[in-house]
Design a protein around this motif. Structure first.
Motif, PDB file in Angstrom:
ATOM      1  N   UNK A 147       0.826  -1.200   0.000  1.00 19.40           N
ATOM      2  CA  UNK A 147       0.000   0.000   0.000  1.00 19.40           C
ATOM      3  C   UNK A 147       0.863   1.255   0.000  1.00 19.40           C
ATOM      4  N   UNK A 148       1.968   1.234   0.754  1.00 19.95           N
ATOM      5  CA  UNK A 148       2.850   2.400   0.781  1.00 19.95           C
ATOM      6  C   UNK A 148       3.425   2.678  -0.606  1.00 19.95           C
ATOM      7  N   UNK A 174     -16.052  -2.996  -1.804  1.00 23.42           N
ATOM      8  CA  UNK A 174     -15.997  -4.315  -2.437  1.00 23.42           C
ATOM      9  C   UNK A 174     -14.719  -5.064  -2.074  1.00 23.42           C
ATOM     10  N   UNK A 175     -13.698  -4.337  -1.596  1.00 21.34           N
ATOM     11  CA  UNK A 175     -12.418  -4.957  -1.242  1.00 21.34           C
ATOM     12  C   UNK A 175     -12.308  -5.301   0.238  1.00 21.34           C
ATOM     13  N   UNK A 176     -13.413  -5.165   0.979  1.00 24.24           N
ATOM     14  CA  UNK A 176     -13.406  -5.542   2.392  1.00 24.24           C
ATOM     15  C   UNK A 176     -13.572  -4.341   3.301  1.00 24.24           C
ATOM     16  N   UNK A 177     -13.867  -4.626   4.573  1.00 27.56           N
ATOM     17  CA  UNK A 177     -14.161  -3.562   5.524  1.00 27.56           C
ATOM     18  C   UNK A 177     -12.961  -2.663   5.790  1.00 27.56           C
ATOM     19  N   UNK A 178     -11.765  -3.230   5.860  1.00 27.59           N
ATOM     20  CA  UNK A 178     -10.583  -2.412   6.123  1.00 27.59           C
ATOM     21  C   UNK A 178     -10.333  -1.448   4.971  1.00 27.59           C
ATOM     22  N   UNK A 226      -8.829  11.734  -3.221  1.00 20.92           N
ATOM     23  CA  UNK A 226     -10.002  11.178  -3.903  1.00 20.92           C
ATOM     24  C   UNK A 226      -9.687   9.823  -4.539  1.00 20.92           C
ATOM     25  N   UNK A 227      -8.411   9.562  -4.805  1.00 22.48           N
ATOM     26  CA  UNK A 227      -8.033   8.293  -5.430  1.00 22.48           C
ATOM     27  C   UNK A 227      -7.862   7.155  -4.429  1.00 22.48           C
ATOM     28  N   UNK A 228      -8.167   7.377  -3.158  1.00 22.62           N
ATOM     29  CA  UNK A 228      -7.990   6.331  -2.143  1.00 22.62           C
ATOM     30  C   UNK A 228      -8.707   5.021  -2.488  1.00 22.62           C
ATOM     31  N   UNK A 229      -9.955   5.039  -3.008  1.00 16.77           N
ATOM     32  CA  UNK A 229     -10.584   3.765  -3.380  1.00 16.77           C
ATOM     33  C   UNK A 229      -9.823   3.026  -4.479  1.00 16.77           C
ATOM     34  N   UNK A 230      -9.199   3.761  -5.388  1.00 17.57           N
ATOM     35  CA  UNK A 230      -8.407   3.137  -6.456  1.00 17.57           C
ATOM     36  C   UNK A 230      -7.170   2.472  -5.860  1.00 17.57           C
ATOM     37  N   UNK A 231      -6.563   3.151  -4.900  1.00 19.60           N
ATOM     38  CA  UNK A 231      -5.390   2.587  -4.237  1.00 19.60           C
ATOM     39  C   UNK A 231      -5.761   1.351  -3.420  1.00 19.60           C
ATOM     40  N   UNK A 232      -6.900   1.413  -2.733  1.00 17.70           N
ATOM     41  CA  UNK A 232      -7.334   0.279  -1.909  1.00 17.70           C
ATOM     42  C   UNK A 232      -7.580  -0.953  -2.767  1.00 17.70           C
ATOM     43  N   UNK A 233      -8.240  -0.763  -3.911  1.00 18.20           N
ATOM     44  CA  UNK A 233      -8.520  -1.892  -4.800  1.00 18.20           C
ATOM     45  C   UNK A 233      -7.241  -2.485  -5.384  1.00 18.20           C
ATOM     46  N   UNK A 266      -5.679  -6.582 -11.661  1.00 14.35           N
ATOM     47  CA  UNK A 266      -6.949  -7.277 -11.468  1.00 14.35           C
ATOM     48  C   UNK A 266      -8.037  -6.675 -12.348  1.00 14.35           C
ATOM     49  N   UNK A 267      -9.076  -7.462 -12.653  1.00 15.95           N
ATOM     50  CA  UNK A 267     -10.176  -6.937 -13.458  1.00 15.95           C
ATOM     51  C   UNK A 267     -10.912  -5.828 -12.714  1.00 15.95           C
ATOM     52  N   UNK A 268     -10.949  -5.923 -11.376  1.00 18.46           N
ATOM     53  CA  UNK A 268     -11.611  -4.890 -10.586  1.00 18.46           C
ATOM     54  C   UNK A 268     -10.952  -3.532 -10.816  1.00 18.46           C
ATOM     55  N   UNK A 269      -9.626  -3.488 -10.763  1.00 20.87           N
ATOM     56  CA  UNK A 269      -8.924  -2.225 -10.964  1.00 20.87           C
ATOM     57  C   UNK A 269      -9.084  -1.707 -12.383  1.00 20.87           C
ATOM     58  N   UNK A 270      -9.149  -2.606 -13.371  1.00 15.21           N
ATOM     59  CA  UNK A 270      -9.337  -2.147 -14.747  1.00 15.21           C
ATOM     60  C   UNK A 270     -10.753  -1.664 -14.992  1.00 15.21           C
TER      61      UNK A 270
END
Length: 266
Positions: free
Chosen positions: A4-5, A203-207, A121-128, A56-60
């Protein structure tokens, strides 16, 4: 955590590069408002970096969602602002035109802030990009919410453009979606980013959801209270008929008009 870092760092560097190039473009054009067009480009570029890392397909899918949104937004802003001078909002932020205050002031007050906002704003993209997909159905629910947002933005902007072309238009735009919300385009933009959070964060989990939920919250706060609706309302309230329009129409979330206006032209 190390992954993540790395992704967070790559996202930050990407946002910094795009904003640096945008600052150069602003210096050449003399208009800081070019950053509005670069905003979508920066987020789209970050989404590609995150997808390239994860594969991953999710990120694409997220790349497609952000890219479609960014393409529509950047095209709309470029077309709307072409041939006009500096945006009054940036004149207020800078304390004067760029030619007078200098690029250094613009970098500190606009481009650094916008670059940090892109990263946030890109945090969800980074999390996925670093978390495994936990709930596929939530990802597709996010796509649906995103689609609703794009629909509101697109239809709202088209209706506003048609209103401006109407030679016999009234003083206030209160037709179509605008009869249910005073800012349907801002509402749509908020839906877009809540949809992206659902598809990439929750969609990637609670954390991942907890780490990234600040992104859609911040975007909604900006759209309603900081750079969007509330700021525009201060100007619009001076327009004849707007106070009456505001009294019967929801400011943000679309709701049925509180009362009909007799003899109202549809």
């Amino acid at each position: 955590m190390p992954d993540y870092l790395v992704v967070a760092g790559l996202s930050l560097v990407t946002a910094a590069i795009v904003m640096t190039l945008t600052a150069v473009a602003a210096a050449r054009s003399g208009h800081v408002s070019v950053v509005d067009t670069a905003w979508g480009i920066a987020l789209s570029t970050v989404s590609v970096v995150c997808a390239a890392w994860s594969g991953t397909w999710q990120s694409w899918v997220l790349v497609a969602l952000v890219g479609i949104w960014a393409g529509r937004l950047s095209s709309h802003i470029f077309t709307r602002s072409r041939g006009h001078g500096e945006d009054p909002r940036y004149l207020a932020v800078l304390g004067g035109p760029l030619s007078e205050v200098g690029l250094g002031v613009a970098v500190r007050r606009v481009f650094l802030v916008q670059g940090a906002a892109v990263w946030l704003v890109s945090l969800p993209l980074q999390a996925a990009a670093v978390a495994d997909l936990s709930w596929t159905w939530v990802a597709w629910l996010g796509v649906v919410v995103w689609a609703v947002g794009v629909l509101f933005e697109t239809v709202g902007d088209a209706q506003l453009a048609a209103y401006k072309r109407d030679p016999v238009r009234g003083p206030v735009m209160d037709r179509g979606l605008w009869s249910w919300s005073r800012h349907p385009n801002y509402f749509g933009d908020a839906c877009v980013w809540w949809g992206i959070w659902l598809a990439g964060g929750l969609a990637s989990g609670w954390l991942a959801a907890l780490v990234s939920v600040l992104a859609p919250v911040a975007m909604t706060v900006w759209l309603v209270w900081i750079t969007g609706a509330r700021l525009l309302e201060k100007t619009m309230m001076k327009r004849p008929g707007y106070a009456e329009y505001a009294a019967r129409t929801s400011m943000f979330v679309p709701l049925p008009p509180r009362r009909a206006r007799a003899g109202h032209r549809r």
